[in-house]
Design a protein around this motif. Sequence first.
Motif, short mmCIF file in Angstrom:
data_model
loop_
_atom_site.label_atom_id
_atom_site.label_comp_id
_atom_site.label_asym_id
_atom_site.label_seq_id
_atom_site.Cartn_x
_atom_site.Cartn_y
_atom_site.Cartn_z
N VAL A 1 -13.28 6.24 4.06
CA VAL A 1 -12.52 5.01 4.89
C VAL A 1 -13.56 4.08 5.52
N TRP B 1 -8.51 10.81 1.11
CA TRP B 1 -9.20 9.55 1.65
C TRP B 1 -9.72 8.76 0.52
N VAL C 1 -4.48 2.25 5.87
CA VAL C 1 -4.91 3.41 5.22
C VAL C 1 -4.95 4.61 6.08
N ALA D 1 -6.40 1.20 -1.85
CA ALA D 1 -6.42 0.21 -1.08
C ALA D 1 -7.57 -1.00 -1.20
N THR E 1 -1.05 5.50 6.51
CA THR E 1 -0.47 5.94 4.96
C THR E 1 -1.17 7.42 4.67
N LEU F 1 -7.25 7.07 -1.69
CA LEU F 1 -6.60 6.10 -0.89
C LEU F 1 -7.51 4.79 -0.71
N SER F 2 -8.74 4.86 -0.54
CA SER F 2 -9.70 4.02 -0.34
C SER F 2 -9.79 3.09 -1.45
N LEU G 1 0.77 -1.06 -0.02
CA LEU G 1 -0.13 0.00 -0.20
C LEU G 1 0.84 1.26 0.15
N TYR H 1 -14.70 1.97 3.00
CA TYR H 1 -13.58 0.94 2.77
C TYR H 1 -13.59 0.01 3.81
#
Lengths: 253, 297
Positions: free
Chosen positions: A143, A54, A117, A61, A120, A57-58, A26, A146
């Motif tokens: 998130v 966010w 997550v 991820a 990071t 990234l979600s 990740l 996620y």
Amino acid sequence: MLQLELRKLLPYRTVWVILLLHAALLVLFVSVGGGVVINGQKIGSSLYAFPGLWKNLSYVASYFNLLPGILLIILITDEYQFRTFRQQVINGSSAAELVQGKLLVAVLLSLFAVLAVLATGLFFGLTKAPETAGQATTGLQAVLLYAVQTQGYFALAALLGFLIRKSGPAILVFLLYAWMVEPVLRYPTPDDIDRYFPTKVLSSLTPLPNEEVMATMTGSTGALLPGEAVPFALAYAALFWLLSYLLLRNRDL
Amino acid sequence: MVLELNQLSKSYGRNQALQNLSLAVEAGSVYGLLGPNGSGKTTTLGLALGVLRASGGTVKWFGSEPTAATRRRIGALLETPNFFPYLTARQNLVLTAETKRIGTGSVAAVLDTVGLGTRQHEPIKGFSLGMKQRLAIGAALLGQPEVLVLDEPTNGLDPQGIAEVRDLVQRLAGEGRTIILASHLLDEIEKVCTHVAVLQKGQLRTAGPVNSILNAADRVVVRLAAGVPAAKLQQALSALPAVHDVKPETNGAVSMQLAADFGPADLNRALFDQGLVLASLEVRHRSLEAQFLELTK
């Protein structure tokens, strides 16, 4: 029960290897992602800026969910291979308790994935786009979505583990289903039906960032909106765990 | 009754592993399940312990339907030692204790009992089968359960280990614990059990107290003093209701089986009363294997 599962997990090297690999991948992906050049412009700062970070990234991820899913399959099929499910029933566990124990492990894995997550995101956001730090807590619901998604994937992984009982075949079916079987099945199926397919629902939870923009150009993807997908994702997860329980209760150990 | 099995059946596809098995284990008995490999011993215990689903029939523990709670009153070793290979002996027993919802305080004592105290911090993947078997017996002993179920407990053990396990079983039986012991070794059953059920091809052949089942096959051989006609002996024996299965042997001897309440001394007296004097009387223990073959014929 938590203590019991932790006693099995913490000394197990495989667990640490896969979790560290997951986190490392990740971080690596996110750090490399900022260097990607599109239209002669580094996307770095836009990728790392809160609050959009966010969502980005979600989405990123979500591609790594299969790894902790595989770990969960290993942990479940191990118990068949070591015949420890059998021994725990002999020692006085019920089938429900055994399944609850693995559900607890799935929750722990989700917690780990979410923490990875968050960590990071905070690290890259605060170091690469510090000017947006004021909005660091905005958009965190991405998130949360996620987290729901990981529960969905882990429930599917658990069901396959309980069903197939052997790690290799179960992992293979898990990957084939997520990558090939369902996409192929979705192909001839109308959009208004296939958006309710399990991994389609789950992937709807973490849409491609700027999908709205894309949709205006290429037409609607037919997927559910993230908020709409939540009850379906939770229902799938509940169904998969229920089936796991029924399998464990009704089959020989 | 500690355990009651009623018309218990189990089939795997077309293979009938167990057919209508009914038996009852009384509290305080050492109950042996005897039978060759594949006769249904482990299937019986697996059904009783809730890890196999019966095709028919019922199991009752302590007079009620089996539940996870009734299983916690039993210490059991079924078929193979089942542990997490990457955990140490001690960690595995701690897990067992927590599953049984008992304190982990007795773990150290149990490890010493089964002779693994000095190796308790090693992962068990390095253990020999015999050591795993000892650990499994230790796991069954945790919490001093009122009932022990031991399936082939001496499997994989060296002669010293076998002797230790037998001593252990006898000691536990002496404490009043109920023990259910499955074995294909006749002398193991004979040495430690009070009751035995003999299984063959998934069917119950016979069940009851060990001495009535395993000793029933003893034969008594008698030989008359010289000069007495053999026919007279045949006649006298056929008049005794406690004597059966009379067979002529070599050298004019005759062998027979006696009823349980009629000993060799009774036979001697009865014949003497009829004026028949014996030159010899011998109780011939048939080999255990011969008895077993007789039982499963």
